[in-house]
Write an enzyme that holds these catalytic residues in place. Structure first.
Site: not given
Ligand code: MRU
Length: 343
Positions: A46-48, A88, A194, A235, A245-246
């Site tokens: 996970r993470g963009a 996603r 996370q 994201d 973002n999250k």
């Molecule tokens: O749902 P996730 O864990 O994939 O969400 C990730 C985030 O929101 C991160 O903070 C975002 O992707 C930035 S990653 C460099």
């Protein structure tokens, strides 16, 4: 920190299973693009930027798996694979990566075998590019980070959210390399935690002074003067400067604004979306059980009604600066975004 995802010599992909961290460091190894799609969907990765790199490698695996003997057939298989991998909706890096791989396949002349080889090279290059972009983000952020700074983070935009180093991770690590006394406050980040599970793990692995807080403590630590600046990932960043973002990022930005604390967004160019309008952004809604259950136990009435959006949208007026590999945009707006990213 180890690399989050790697293409291996034997044409398999190895990635760390982030659902097991921090209690176990286990790796998944696969030669199947469907397994990669599954890993993205259930957030083993996970993470963009990390899911962008995973999707690119998934496309290369799909090319190897294809039994096509013509370019047309291979392209059809790759289009199907792209749909399978785009599991996603919010992080733009996923479609950015699958579209780039499709474009490379279309533009490569020669035998099916040479196109497959070219796609393997492109997937590896996307991963290497990600590492370079993160390092550059860290370098570009140095103008804002002073010795002894305490940085507030949310979610995980560290090494684990990218191929290596991280976006926020690079800001922290490069500043730590330079000054040696950077501190982090990591917000837990309900419901998937996370921040607690991943950010605390990886910064502690690297010997960075890290303090875990729950999301509800943000106002208090800001009020108490414990935080010098916020640095969050993204994201998707729109041409208007809106930052997706999250969930919790928007609340943090409002709270930072109230306390006059600079609010920085660190992201690579692969996260910039110059096309989508803010009202068309799809915010992923995840299972109610992510909120109802912790460690396999209900923490509420099992039938409780739940709303579980995974991301939120922070408007540009709350953003002090967007820090990218290409450069920094202070007080972002559409004109500044266009002049840095168009073309
Ligand atoms: O749902 P996730 O864990 O994939 O969400 C990730 C985030 O929101 C991160 O903070 C975002 O992707 C930035 S990653 C460099």
């Amino acid at each position: 920190m180890f690399r989050t995802i790697e293409w291996q010599e034997n044409n398999t992909v190895k990635l760390v299973d982030q659902t097991k961290l921090p209690l176990a460091v286990e790796f998944i190894e696969t030669s199947s693009h469907k397994r990669i799609a599954q890993a993205i969907k259930v957030m083993e990765i996970r993470g963009a930027p990390a899911i962008g790199a995973a999707a690119a490698m998934g496309m290369a695996l799909a090319a190897i798996e294809s039994e096509a003997s013509t370019k047309e057939r291979l392209l059809a298989d790759l289009e199907t694979a792209a749909r399978t991998l785009n599991t996603r909706p919010t992080a733009v890096n996923l479609t950015w990566a699958t579209s780039r791989m499709l474009r490379v396949a279309r533009n490569t002349e020669g035998s099916v075998q040479s196109i497959v080889q070219r796609l393997i090279e492109e997937a590896k290059e996307i991963a290497e590019e990600d590492v370079r972009m993160c390092r550059q983000i860290g370098e570009n952020a140095l103008q804002f980070i002073r010795p002894g700074f305490t940085i507030q983070t949310i979610c995980n935009a560290g090494s684990l959210a990218t191929v290596h180093l991280g976006t926020v991770g690079a800001v922290v690590r490069v500043a730590q390399e330079r000054y040696g006394d950077i501190k982090v406050y990591a917000a837990e980040t309900r419901p998937r935690q996370q921040g607690a599970r991943l950010t605390v793990f990886e910064f502690m692995e690297d010997g960075i002074d890290t303090t875990l807080i729950t999301d509800g403590m943000i106002g208090t630590v800001f009020h108490q003067g414990r935080i010098d600046c916020c640095v969050v990932g993204a994201d998707r960043i729109l041409r208007t400067g809106h930052v997706i973002n999250k969930i919790g990022t928007y609340t943090m930005a409002i709270t930072a604004h109230h306390h006059n604390i600079p609010f920085y967004v660190a992201a690579p160019t692969s996260t910039i979306d110059m096309v989508t309008d803010v009202e068309d952004v799809v915010i992923e809604e995840r299972s109610p059980d992510e909120v109802r259950i912790i460690n396999n136990q209900y923490i509420t009435v099992p039938t409780a009604k739940v709303y579980n959006p995974a991301f939120d949208i922070t408007p540009p007026e709350l953003v002090t600066a967007i820090i990218t590999d290409r450069g920094v945009i202070e007080a972002p707006n559409e004109d500044k975004m266009r002049s840095m990213f168009e073309g």
